[in-house]
Design a protein around this motif. Structure first.
Motif, PDB file in Angstrom:
ATOM      1  N   ILE A   1      54.281  18.633  58.278  1.00 60.02           N
ATOM      2  CA  ILE A   1      54.523  17.638  59.241  1.00 60.02           C
ATOM      3  C   ILE A   1      53.683  16.241  59.526  1.00 60.02           C
ATOM      4  CG2 ILE A   1      54.733  17.270  61.733  1.00 60.02           C
ATOM      5  CD1 ILE A   1      55.453  20.363  62.018  1.00 60.02           C
ATOM      6  N   MET A   2      52.188  16.578  59.133  1.00 59.44           N
ATOM      7  CA  MET A   2      51.440  15.566  59.038  1.00 59.44           C
ATOM      8  C   MET A   2      51.740  14.713  58.054  1.00 59.44           C
ATOM      9  SD  MET A   2      49.836  15.665  61.698  1.00 59.44           S
ATOM     10  CE  MET A   2      48.828  14.324  61.570  1.00 59.44           C
ATOM     11  N   THR A   3      51.994  15.296  56.758  1.00 59.34           N
ATOM     12  CA  THR A   3      52.252  14.509  55.633  1.00 59.34           C
ATOM     13  C   THR A   3      53.577  13.764  55.791  1.00 59.34           C
ATOM     14  OG1 THR A   3      51.439  16.116  54.085  1.00 59.34           O
ATOM     15  CG2 THR A   3      52.910  14.504  53.195  1.00 59.34           C
ATOM     16  N   GLY A   4      54.702  14.261  56.573  1.00 55.97           N
ATOM     17  CA  GLY A   4      55.693  13.544  56.860  1.00 55.97           C
ATOM     18  C   GLY A   4      55.356  11.958  57.685  1.00 55.97           C
ATOM     19  N   VAL A   5      54.676  12.346  58.820  1.00 54.07           N
ATOM     20  CA  VAL A   5      54.378  11.295  59.544  1.00 54.07           C
ATOM     21  C   VAL A   5      53.375  10.362  58.894  1.00 54.07           C
ATOM     22  CG1 VAL A   5      52.939  10.949  61.561  1.00 54.07           C
ATOM     23  CG2 VAL A   5      54.183  12.748  61.805  1.00 54.07           C
ATOM     24  N   VAL A   6      52.575  10.844  58.153  1.00 50.43           N
ATOM     25  CA  VAL A   6      51.893   9.566  57.317  1.00 50.43           C
ATOM     26  C   VAL A   6      52.744   8.812  56.344  1.00 50.43           C
ATOM     27  CG1 VAL A   6      50.153   9.566  55.295  1.00 50.43           C
ATOM     28  CG2 VAL A   6      49.734  10.863  57.572  1.00 50.43           C
ATOM     29  N   VAL A   7      53.581   9.488  55.563  1.00 51.35           N
ATOM     30  CA  VAL A   7      54.475   9.092  54.747  1.00 51.35           C
ATOM     31  C   VAL A   7      55.380   7.943  55.402  1.00 51.35           C
ATOM     32  CG1 VAL A   7      56.585   9.269  52.978  1.00 51.35           C
ATOM     33  CG2 VAL A   7      54.383  10.344  52.968  1.00 51.35           C
ATOM     34  N   THR A   8      55.951   8.531  56.722  1.00 49.42           N
ATOM     35  CA  THR A   8      56.833   7.271  57.250  1.00 49.42           C
ATOM     36  C   THR A   8      55.992   6.216  57.914  1.00 49.42           C
ATOM     37  OG1 THR A   8      58.067   9.448  57.967  1.00 49.42           O
ATOM     38  CG2 THR A   8      58.349   7.411  59.495  1.00 49.42           C
ATOM     39  N   ALA A   9      54.612   6.645  58.370  1.00 47.82           N
ATOM     40  CA  ALA A   9      54.056   5.368  58.941  1.00 47.82           C
ATOM     41  C   ALA A   9      53.848   4.588  57.881  1.00 47.82           C
ATOM     42  CB  ALA A   9      52.890   5.930  59.640  1.00 47.82           C
ATOM     43  N   TRP A  10      53.147   4.956  56.809  1.00 54.94           N
ATOM     44  CA  TRP A  10      53.429   4.111  55.569  1.00 54.94           C
ATOM     45  C   TRP A  10      54.303   3.074  55.242  1.00 54.94           C
ATOM     46  CZ3 TRP A  10      48.684   2.904  53.125  1.00 54.94           C
ATOM     47  CH2 TRP A  10      48.844   2.227  51.954  1.00 54.94           C
ATOM     48  N   ASP A  11      55.415   3.658  55.203  1.00 52.33           N
ATOM     49  CA  ASP A  11      56.566   2.967  54.942  1.00 52.33           C
ATOM     50  C   ASP A  11      57.071   1.868  55.692  1.00 52.33           C
ATOM     51  OD1 ASP A  11      58.868   2.751  53.185  1.00 52.33           O
ATOM     52  OD2 ASP A  11      60.165   3.532  54.814  1.00 52.33           O
ATOM     53  N   THR A  12      56.910   2.620  56.983  1.00 51.25           N
ATOM     54  CA  THR A  12      57.225   1.484  58.102  1.00 51.25           C
ATOM     55  C   THR A  12      55.908   0.269  58.162  1.00 51.25           C
ATOM     56  OG1 THR A  12      58.034   3.239  59.535  1.00 51.25           O
ATOM     57  CG2 THR A  12      57.291   1.056  60.567  1.00 51.25           C
ATOM     58  N   LEU A  13      54.811   0.624  57.852  1.00 54.67           N
ATOM     59  CA  LEU A  13      53.750  -0.360  57.729  1.00 54.67           C
ATOM     60  C   LEU A  13      53.984  -1.768  56.470  1.00 54.67           C
ATOM     61  CD1 LEU A  13      51.221  -1.587  58.911  1.00 54.67           C
ATOM     62  CD2 LEU A  13      49.961   0.082  57.286  1.00 54.67           C
ATOM     63  N   GLY A  14      54.614  -0.848  55.462  1.00 52.74           N
ATOM     64  CA  GLY A  14      55.028  -1.632  54.412  1.00 52.74           C
ATOM     65  C   GLY A  14      56.005  -2.602  54.577  1.00 52.74           C
ATOM     66  N   ASP A  15      57.142  -1.972  55.249  1.00 47.16           N
ATOM     67  CA  ASP A  15      58.244  -2.944  55.755  1.00 47.16           C
ATOM     68  C   ASP A  15      57.786  -3.966  56.641  1.00 47.16           C
ATOM     69  OD1 ASP A  15      59.859  -1.187  54.195  1.00 47.16           O
ATOM     70  OD2 ASP A  15      60.858  -0.083  55.967  1.00 47.16           O
ATOM     71  N   LEU A  16      57.015  -3.597  57.487  1.00 47.41           N
ATOM     72  CA  LEU A  16      56.319  -4.536  58.485  1.00 47.41           C
ATOM     73  C   LEU A  16      55.635  -5.762  57.822  1.00 47.41           C
ATOM     74  CD1 LEU A  16      55.960  -5.567  61.429  1.00 47.41           C
ATOM     75  CD2 LEU A  16      53.820  -4.202  61.347  1.00 47.41           C
ATOM     76  N   LEU A  17      54.577  -5.381  56.746  1.00 46.44           N
ATOM     77  CA  LEU A  17      53.946  -6.383  56.100  1.00 46.44           C
ATOM     78  C   LEU A  17      54.855  -7.098  55.297  1.00 46.44           C
ATOM     79  CD1 LEU A  17      50.810  -4.294  55.077  1.00 46.44           C
ATOM     80  CD2 LEU A  17      51.073  -6.034  56.843  1.00 46.44           C
ATOM     81  N   ARG A  18      55.860  -6.706  54.446  1.00 48.15           N
ATOM     82  CA  ARG A  18      57.102  -7.255  53.789  1.00 48.15           C
ATOM     83  C   ARG A  18      57.643  -8.370  54.713  1.00 48.15           C
ATOM     84  NH1 ARG A  18      57.243  -2.907  50.909  1.00 48.15           N
ATOM     85  NH2 ARG A  18      58.950  -2.063  51.991  1.00 48.15           N
ATOM     86  N   TRP A  19      58.078  -8.089  55.878  1.00 47.96           N
ATOM     87  CA  TRP A  19      58.776  -8.836  56.848  1.00 47.96           C
ATOM     88  C   TRP A  19      57.916  -9.949  57.262  1.00 47.96           C
ATOM     89  CZ3 TRP A  19      57.977  -9.798  62.237  1.00 47.96           C
ATOM     90  CH2 TRP A  19      59.188 -10.392  63.142  1.00 47.96           C
ATOM     91  N   LEU A  20      56.606  -9.876  57.434  1.00 47.69           N
ATOM     92  CA  LEU A  20      55.616 -10.732  57.921  1.00 47.69           C
ATOM     93  C   LEU A  20      55.179 -11.681  56.788  1.00 47.69           C
ATOM     94  CD1 LEU A  20      53.229  -8.713  60.178  1.00 47.69           C
ATOM     95  CD2 LEU A  20      54.685 -10.304  60.813  1.00 47.69           C
TER      96      LEU A  20
END
Length: 97
Positions: free
Chosen positions: A76-95
Motif C-alpha cells: 500500500i505504501m509503495t502504491g502511495v509513493v509511486v502515485t505521489a511521485w507520478d503526480t509530482l512529476g505531472d505537476l512539475l511538467r505542467w509548471l
C-alpha cells in the motif's frame, strides 16, 4: 439490569455464565463486538477506523500472519509513493510550460 463499572455488557446478555474477570472471556466479548459492528463503510471516519482495526489486528498476529500484514502495508505504501511521485512529476511538467 444494573451494570457493574468496567464490566462488558455482553456478559449480561450473550455471555451469561462466563467469568467477566477472565482475560480470554473479555477478548471474546470484544471480538463479538467487532464482528457485529454495522457502521457505514463509505465514510472517511469508517475508513480510518478500518485502518486502525487492521493495525490492531496485525499487532496481535504473529509469525506468518504478521509478515503478510507487513507485506500488505508495504505494498500500500509503495502504491502511495509511486502515485505521489507520478503526480509530482505531472505537476512539475505542467509548471515548466
Amino acid at each position: 439490569m444494573t451494570e457493574t463499572p468496567g464490566r462488558h455488557p455482553r456478559f449480561d446478555d450473550d455471555l451469561v455464565g462466563l467469568d467477566p474477570d477472565d482475560p480470554e472471556a473479555r477478548a471474546f466479548a470484544e471480538h463479538l463486538d467487532r464482528m457485529q459492528r454495522c457502521d457505514p463503510a463509505f465514510t472517511v471516519e469508517a475508513s480510518i477506523k478500518g485502518v486502525a482495526e487492521f493495525a490492531e489486528g496485525s499487532n496481535r498476529a504473529g509469525g506468518l500472519r504478521w509478515w503478510i500484514a507487513a507485506l500488505v502495508v508495504l505494498l500500500i505504501m509503495t502504491g502511495v509513493v509511486v502515485t505521489a511521485w507520478d503526480t509530482l512529476g505531472d505537476l512539475l511538467r505542467w509548471l515548466a510550460r
